[in-house]
Design a protein around this motif. Structure first.
Motif, PDB file in Angstrom:
ATOM      1  N   PHE A  55     143.394  18.420  22.002  1.00 35.86           N
ATOM      2  CA  PHE A  55     142.054  18.417  22.585  1.00 35.86           C
ATOM      3  C   PHE A  55     141.751  17.096  23.286  1.00 35.86           C
ATOM      4  N   HIS A  56     141.989  16.005  22.577  1.00 36.56           N
ATOM      5  CA  HIS A  56     141.646  14.695  23.134  1.00 36.56           C
ATOM      6  C   HIS A  56     142.596  14.285  24.269  1.00 36.56           C
ATOM      7  N   LYS A  57     143.848  14.671  24.156  1.00 37.83           N
ATOM      8  CA  LYS A  57     144.803  14.363  25.223  1.00 37.83           C
ATOM      9  C   LYS A  57     144.415  15.086  26.509  1.00 37.83           C
ATOM     10  N   GLN A  58     144.078  16.367  26.385  1.00 33.01           N
ATOM     11  CA  GLN A  58     143.681  17.144  27.565  1.00 33.01           C
ATOM     12  C   GLN A  58     142.366  16.620  28.148  1.00 33.01           C
ATOM     13  N   ALA A  59     141.427  16.269  27.265  1.00 38.59           N
ATOM     14  CA  ALA A  59     140.147  15.744  27.733  1.00 38.59           C
ATOM     15  C   ALA A  59     140.338  14.433  28.491  1.00 38.59           C
ATOM     16  N   LYS A  60     141.236  13.592  27.999  1.00 45.46           N
ATOM     17  CA  LYS A  60     141.521  12.325  28.680  1.00 45.46           C
ATOM     18  C   LYS A  60     142.070  12.584  30.077  1.00 45.46           C
ATOM     19  N   GLU A  61     143.010  13.523  30.175  1.00 46.47           N
ATOM     20  CA  GLU A  61     143.608  13.856  31.467  1.00 46.47           C
ATOM     21  C   GLU A  61     142.572  14.403  32.439  1.00 46.47           C
ATOM     22  N   LEU A  62     141.567  15.081  31.909  1.00 48.36           N
ATOM     23  CA  LEU A  62     140.510  15.671  32.738  1.00 48.36           C
ATOM     24  C   LEU A  62     139.370  14.693  33.011  1.00 48.36           C
ATOM     25  N   GLY A  63     139.438  13.528  32.391  1.00 47.01           N
ATOM     26  CA  GLY A  63     138.395  12.528  32.599  1.00 47.01           C
ATOM     27  C   GLY A  63     137.097  12.828  31.864  1.00 47.01           C
ATOM     28  N   ILE A  64     137.178  13.603  30.775  1.00 49.51           N
ATOM     29  CA  ILE A  64     135.993  13.946  29.991  1.00 49.51           C
ATOM     30  C   ILE A  64     135.866  12.963  28.831  1.00 49.51           C
ATOM     31  N   THR A  65     134.754  12.273  28.756  1.00 52.88           N
ATOM     32  CA  THR A  65     134.548  11.277  27.710  1.00 52.88           C
ATOM     33  C   THR A  65     133.329  11.630  26.849  1.00 52.88           C
ATOM     34  N   LEU A  66     133.214  10.931  25.730  1.00 52.88           N
ATOM     35  CA  LEU A  66     132.070  11.092  24.844  1.00 52.88           C
ATOM     36  C   LEU A  66     131.142   9.897  24.994  1.00 52.88           C
ATOM     37  N   THR A  67     129.864  10.141  24.957  1.00 51.20           N
ATOM     38  CA  THR A  67     128.884   9.060  25.036  1.00 51.20           C
ATOM     39  C   THR A  67     128.746   8.410  23.654  1.00 51.20           C
ATOM     40  N   PRO A  68     128.224   7.181  23.594  1.00 49.86           N
ATOM     41  CA  PRO A  68     127.987   6.548  22.289  1.00 49.86           C
ATOM     42  C   PRO A  68     127.121   7.405  21.374  1.00 49.86           C
ATOM     43  N   GLU A  69     126.131   8.075  21.948  1.00 47.53           N
ATOM     44  CA  GLU A  69     125.255   8.947  21.160  1.00 47.53           C
ATOM     45  C   GLU A  69     126.043  10.117  20.567  1.00 47.53           C
ATOM     46  N   GLU A  70     126.944  10.693  21.368  1.00 41.10           N
ATOM     47  CA  GLU A  70     127.757  11.819  20.887  1.00 41.10           C
ATOM     48  C   GLU A  70     128.734  11.353  19.813  1.00 41.10           C
ATOM     49  N   ILE A  71     129.327  10.196  20.010  1.00 47.77           N
ATOM     50  CA  ILE A  71     130.267   9.646  19.026  1.00 47.77           C
ATOM     51  C   ILE A  71     129.573   9.462  17.683  1.00 47.77           C
ATOM     52  N   LYS A  72     128.352   8.945  17.720  1.00 48.02           N
ATOM     53  CA  LYS A  72     127.582   8.763  16.490  1.00 48.02           C
ATOM     54  C   LYS A  72     127.228  10.103  15.870  1.00 48.02           C
ATOM     55  N   GLY A  73     126.770  11.044  16.689  1.00 47.78           N
ATOM     56  CA  GLY A  73     126.382  12.352  16.190  1.00 47.78           C
ATOM     57  C   GLY A  73     127.548  13.116  15.573  1.00 47.78           C
ATOM     58  N   LEU A  74     128.737  12.909  16.118  1.00 52.59           N
ATOM     59  CA  LEU A  74     129.944  13.574  15.617  1.00 52.59           C
ATOM     60  C   LEU A  74     130.536  12.853  14.409  1.00 52.59           C
ATOM     61  N   GLY A  75     129.998  11.685  14.088  1.00 50.02           N
ATOM     62  CA  GLY A  75     130.464  10.935  12.922  1.00 50.02           C
ATOM     63  C   GLY A  75     131.847  10.347  13.056  1.00 50.02           C
ATOM     64  N   ILE A  76     132.190   9.932  14.289  1.00 54.50           N
ATOM     65  CA  ILE A  76     133.560   9.437  14.515  1.00 54.50           C
ATOM     66  C   ILE A  76     133.582   8.002  15.048  1.00 54.50           C
ATOM     67  N   GLU A  77     132.578   7.206  14.687  1.00 53.42           N
ATOM     68  CA  GLU A  77     132.563   5.817  15.157  1.00 53.42           C
ATOM     69  C   GLU A  77     133.857   5.100  14.785  1.00 53.42           C
ATOM     70  N   HIS A  78     134.371   5.366  13.586  1.00 54.06           N
ATOM     71  CA  HIS A  78     135.579   4.687  13.108  1.00 54.06           C
ATOM     72  C   HIS A  78     136.857   5.202  13.783  1.00 54.06           C
ATOM     73  N   LEU A  79     136.752   6.304  14.512  1.00 54.04           N
ATOM     74  CA  LEU A  79     137.918   6.877  15.195  1.00 54.04           C
ATOM     75  C   LEU A  79     137.867   6.708  16.711  1.00 54.04           C
ATOM     76  N   ALA A  80     136.711   6.299  17.206  1.00 58.33           N
ATOM     77  CA  ALA A  80     136.463   6.303  18.650  1.00 58.33           C
ATOM     78  C   ALA A  80     137.532   5.575  19.457  1.00 58.33           C
ATOM     79  N   ALA A  81     138.030   4.456  18.946  1.00 56.83           N
ATOM     80  CA  ALA A  81     138.981   3.638  19.707  1.00 56.83           C
ATOM     81  C   ALA A  81     140.363   4.271  19.827  1.00 56.83           C
ATOM     82  N   LYS A  82     140.662   5.247  18.967  1.00 52.22           N
ATOM     83  CA  LYS A  82     142.022   5.812  18.997  1.00 52.22           C
ATOM     84  C   LYS A  82     142.065   7.312  19.289  1.00 52.22           C
TER      85      LYS A  82
END
Length: 202
Positions: free
Chosen positions: A74-101
């Motif tokens: 999912f994340h590999k394909q999203a990267k290739e498509l240029g789809i990113t998550l906003t800081p608000e979405e990262i927080k809402g999804l509970g993945i602050e600790h994973l965001a960098a990787k």
């Protein structure tokens, strides 16, 4: 008097049904667990448009053999498509600790990537990929056929996966692999775009 009240009462009863027919195509409340692969469409619409991030868990598989590789995809394909998550979405999804990787996730467990985190990454990756479609286009999205995924049998004879095609305006946009979970409901195991997003008229 009874006769004079009958018509207004009947009119009132018809109003909600009429309004509903011309209302928003996107569910406003969380759909119940999917009993059929086709139900998954309404879960995807609800998740991405209503931004109810916790809802992803209802249609996510729980077994590590599916969660790890799918999250990576999912994340590999999203990267290739240029789809990113906003800081608000990262927080809402509970993945602050994973965001960098997120863009470099492994396909299996590691010491610093337990299955608990893989499930969070899966949920976030599913939402991230779905963001490639606008809210307006999600409102037009329709089923375009469901077929058996025989390749899924490699994971065991009891594994049942159906590939569902979704699209709008006559264009096939997505293929969603729907996995039958142990409790009999359906979830998402794989997702891929069938068109170039940049050329898709939304």
């Amino acid at each position: 008097m009874r006769r004079s009240l009958a018509l207004p009462l009947a009119s009132l009863l018809l109003v909600p049904a009429f309004v509903g027919c011309g209302g928003d195509a996107i569910p406003t409340t969380a759909p119940a667990a999917a009993k059929e692969p086709a139900d998954i469409l309404y879960h995807l619409q609800y998740l991405v448009v209503r931004k109810d991030y916790k809802h992803a868990a209802l249609i996510a598989p729980i077994t590590p053999d599916v969660v790890y590789p799918s999250a990576m995809h999912f994340h590999k394909q999203a990267k290739e498509l240029g789809i990113t998550l906003t800081p608000e979405e990262i927080k809402g999804l509970g993945i602050e600790h994973l965001a960098a990787k997120l863009d470099e996730l492994p396909g299996g467990p590691t010491d610093d990537y337990p299955v608990k985190d893989a499930r969070l990454a899966f949920n976030a990756g599913l939402y991230r990929l779905l963001k490639g479609i606008t809210d307006k286009s999600w409102g037009k999205m329709r089923h375009m056929g469901i077929t058996d995924n025989s390749a899924a049998r490699q994971f065991g004879s009891s594994t049942i996966v159906k590939d569902m095609a979704l699209g709008f305006d006559g264009t096939k946009v997505l293929t969603v692999s729907c996995l039958k979970k142990p409790d009999g409901t359906w979830g998402v195991s794989y997702l891929r775009y069938e068109v170039a997003l940049k050329s898709l008229k939304q």
